[in-house]
Design a protein around this motif. Structure first.
Motif, PDB file in Angstrom:
ATOM      1  N   GLU A 292       0.901  -1.229   0.055  1.00 32.17           N
ATOM      2  CA  GLU A 292      -0.125  -0.040  -0.065  1.00 32.17           C
ATOM      3  C   GLU A 292       1.004   1.166   0.112  1.00 32.17           C
ATOM      4  O   GLU A 292       2.042   1.283   0.195  1.00 32.17           O
ATOM      5  N   TYR A 293       0.268   2.416  -0.282  1.00 33.06           N
ATOM      6  CA  TYR A 293       0.990   3.560  -0.393  1.00 33.06           C
ATOM      7  C   TYR A 293       0.407   4.641   0.869  1.00 33.06           C
ATOM      8  O   TYR A 293      -0.562   4.926   0.995  1.00 33.06           O
ATOM      9  N   THR A 294       1.571   5.060   1.426  1.00 29.75           N
ATOM     10  CA  THR A 294       1.298   5.768   2.844  1.00 29.75           C
ATOM     11  C   THR A 294       0.422   6.806   2.524  1.00 29.75           C
ATOM     12  O   THR A 294      -0.544   7.029   3.380  1.00 29.75           O
ATOM     13  N   GLY A 295       0.302   7.833   1.390  1.00 21.54           N
ATOM     14  CA  GLY A 295      -0.461   8.722   1.255  1.00 21.54           C
ATOM     15  C   GLY A 295      -2.007   8.219   0.991  1.00 21.54           C
ATOM     16  O   GLY A 295      -3.066   8.947   1.477  1.00 21.54           O
ATOM     17  N   ASN A 296      -2.368   6.861   0.567  1.00 18.84           N
ATOM     18  CA  ASN A 296      -3.500   6.463   0.716  1.00 18.84           C
ATOM     19  C   ASN A 296      -4.415   6.553   2.150  1.00 18.84           C
ATOM     20  O   ASN A 296      -5.421   6.348   2.041  1.00 18.84           O
ATOM     21  N   ALA A 297      -3.610   6.102   3.109  1.00 14.21           N
ATOM     22  CA  ALA A 297      -3.996   6.182   4.406  1.00 14.21           C
ATOM     23  C   ALA A 297      -4.688   7.629   4.832  1.00 14.21           C
ATOM     24  O   ALA A 297      -5.629   7.531   5.503  1.00 14.21           O
ATOM     25  N   ALA A 298      -4.387   8.650   4.097  1.00 12.83           N
ATOM     26  CA  ALA A 298      -5.181   9.915   4.320  1.00 12.83           C
ATOM     27  C   ALA A 298      -6.713   9.760   4.070  1.00 12.83           C
ATOM     28  O   ALA A 298      -7.369  10.033   4.716  1.00 12.83           O
ATOM     29  N   THR A 299      -6.591   9.126   2.966  1.00 10.20           N
ATOM     30  CA  THR A 299      -8.389   8.716   2.559  1.00 10.20           C
ATOM     31  C   THR A 299      -8.706   7.610   3.276  1.00 10.20           C
ATOM     32  O   THR A 299     -10.039   7.942   3.558  1.00 10.20           O
TER      33      THR A 299
ATOM     34  N   SER B 184       3.152  19.970  -2.180  1.00 15.23           N
ATOM     35  CA  SER B 184       1.695  20.120  -2.347  1.00 15.23           C
ATOM     36  C   SER B 184       0.983  18.967  -2.385  1.00 15.23           C
ATOM     37  O   SER B 184      -0.244  18.648  -2.188  1.00 15.23           O
ATOM     38  N   GLN B 185       1.774  17.756  -2.663  1.00 13.91           N
ATOM     39  CA  GLN B 185       1.029  16.249  -2.869  1.00 13.91           C
ATOM     40  C   GLN B 185       1.411  15.724  -1.616  1.00 13.91           C
ATOM     41  O   GLN B 185       2.348  15.707  -0.990  1.00 13.91           O
ATOM     42  N   PRO B 186       0.510  14.676  -1.108  1.00 16.00           N
ATOM     43  CA  PRO B 186       0.830  13.707  -0.138  1.00 16.00           C
ATOM     44  C   PRO B 186       2.049  12.934  -0.488  1.00 16.00           C
ATOM     45  O   PRO B 186       2.218  12.680  -1.703  1.00 16.00           O
TER      46      PRO B 186
ATOM     47  N   LYS C 200       6.523  11.243   8.889  1.00 13.23           N
ATOM     48  CA  LYS C 200       5.321  11.351   9.691  1.00 13.23           C
ATOM     49  C   LYS C 200       4.043  10.670   9.081  1.00 13.23           C
ATOM     50  O   LYS C 200       3.306  10.239   9.860  1.00 13.23           O
ATOM     51  N   GLY C 201       4.000  10.802   7.870  1.00 12.74           N
ATOM     52  CA  GLY C 201       2.924  10.235   7.279  1.00 12.74           C
ATOM     53  C   GLY C 201       2.904   8.765   7.226  1.00 12.74           C
ATOM     54  O   GLY C 201       1.855   7.888   7.802  1.00 12.74           O
ATOM     55  N   TYR C 202       4.215   8.211   7.162  1.00  9.78           N
ATOM     56  CA  TYR C 202       4.115   6.784   7.450  1.00  9.78           C
ATOM     57  C   TYR C 202       3.660   6.370   9.031  1.00  9.78           C
ATOM     58  O   TYR C 202       2.870   5.681   9.262  1.00  9.78           O
ATOM     59  N   GLU C 203       4.525   7.122   9.837  1.00  5.79           N
ATOM     60  CA  GLU C 203       4.189   6.988  11.409  1.00  5.79           C
ATOM     61  C   GLU C 203       2.719   6.985  11.743  1.00  5.79           C
ATOM     62  O   GLU C 203       2.014   6.220  12.413  1.00  5.79           O
TER      63      GLU C 203
END
Length: 308
Positions: free
Chosen positions: A85-92, A243-245, A107-110
């Motif tokens: 999976e991609y870390t930025g998808n966790a935001a969704t 500007s992007q995750p 921080k996004g990964y954590e």
């Protein structure tokens, strides 16, 4: 009158059978490895399969299962045990799209790892040092001619009335995390006549449109690890304002699976540590440009990095 006494041999045979059945029942189940439909996900999934198999973990191939939403549901439901999976998808996944934490790789990964473990019993292993976020790419020759190296340069050219027509998917044009995020961060705006929205939005199609100047297109939506960028002579414009995750690929396993097969962690950690942007682009190019099978590319990469 009592029945015949069983022989010692029969007793021992029965005990052996019972122990064997008990051991078989206690053996952990094979690990079902899933992946998304896209080529990079299939490639990474094939690597996970190989790495686990080489570590002595029995696996079930459930690669190219479906889009992100389907693979995510399969993981949550236990239909698969591991996927990339991609870390930025966790935001969704956790409805946190507006939080700036996702634009920071560490921080996004954590955040993703903590939320998924607490709420879903899922473990995020260490991610690759790569980012598969959306980008805007332009042909190399005009990029040199107009000094285009970043989205700030692109924005200045658009604001000055320079020619710009972007090929992109509807999702990229409409998603708040796509073109609108670039426009807001860098202060430019593309009108409807400056957009060529392609149905399906496969990046190979958008990049081909820019490379061949189809319908006046001179810029393309792409992903940072797209394999066809170099082959088509395109330059990925940098995003200095972030500007992007960050979309760093990482193996995600059910906690029970990792507990049953602890060797999985050691098997996957060095594999993903070696997958930087340049490596992923080169591997993706063999699939997307040269037409090689993702499984064959995965085997070749594993062999070159010293896998048994």
């Amino acid at each position: 009158m009592t029945g015949a006494r069983p022989s010692r041999r029969l007793v021992l045979a029965g005990l052996a059978t019972g122990f064997a059945a008990g051991a078989q029942a206690a053996a952990p189940a094979p690990v079902a490895v899933g992946s998304k439909l896209d080529l990079e996900s299939a490639l990474l999934g094939a690597m996970v399969l190989l790495a686990l198999r080489e570590a002595g973990v029995p696996v079930i191939d459930r690669l190219r299962l479906g889009p992100t939403s389907l693979v995510r549901q399969a993981l949550l439901a236990g239909a698969i045990d591991v996927c990339v999976e991609y870390t930025g998808n966790a935001a969704t996944f956790f409805q946190q799209e507006g939080d700036p934490v996702w634009r920071d790789a560490a921080k996004g990964y954590e955040r993703a790892a903590a939320l998924d473990l607490a709420r879903n019993g899922l473990v995020w292993l260490s991610p690759a040092p790569a980012d598969n976020s959306w980008i805007i790419a332009v042909p190399r020759a005009p990029a040199r001619r107009h000094g285009l190296t970043s989205l700030a340069d692109f924005a200045r050219r658009v604001a000055a009335g320079g020619r710009a027509r972007l090929a992109a998917s509807a999702e990229f044009v409409e998603s708040p995390a796509g073109l609108p995020a670039f426009e807001a961060a860098y202060g430019f705006r593309l009108g409807a006549d400056q957009l060529l929205v392609l149905s399906g939005g496969e990046t190979i199609a958008t990049m081909k449109a820019a490379a061949d100047a189809i319908s006046g297109v001179d810029a393309a939506m792409a992903y940072r690890t797209d394999g066809a960028l170099d082959a088509l002579g395109l330059v990925a414009l940098e995003d200095p304002l972030r500007s992007q995750p960050v979309y760093a690929p990482a193996p995600v396993l059910r906690a029970a699976t990792l507990e049953a097969w602890p060797a999985a962690r050691a098997a996957l950690a060095p594999l993903f540590a070696g997958l930087d942007v340049e490596t992923l682009r080169a591997l993706n190019a063999r699939v997307a440009v040269d037409g090689e099978d993702p499984a064959a590319v995965a085997r070749g990469h594993m062999a070159r990095r010293g896998a048994p």
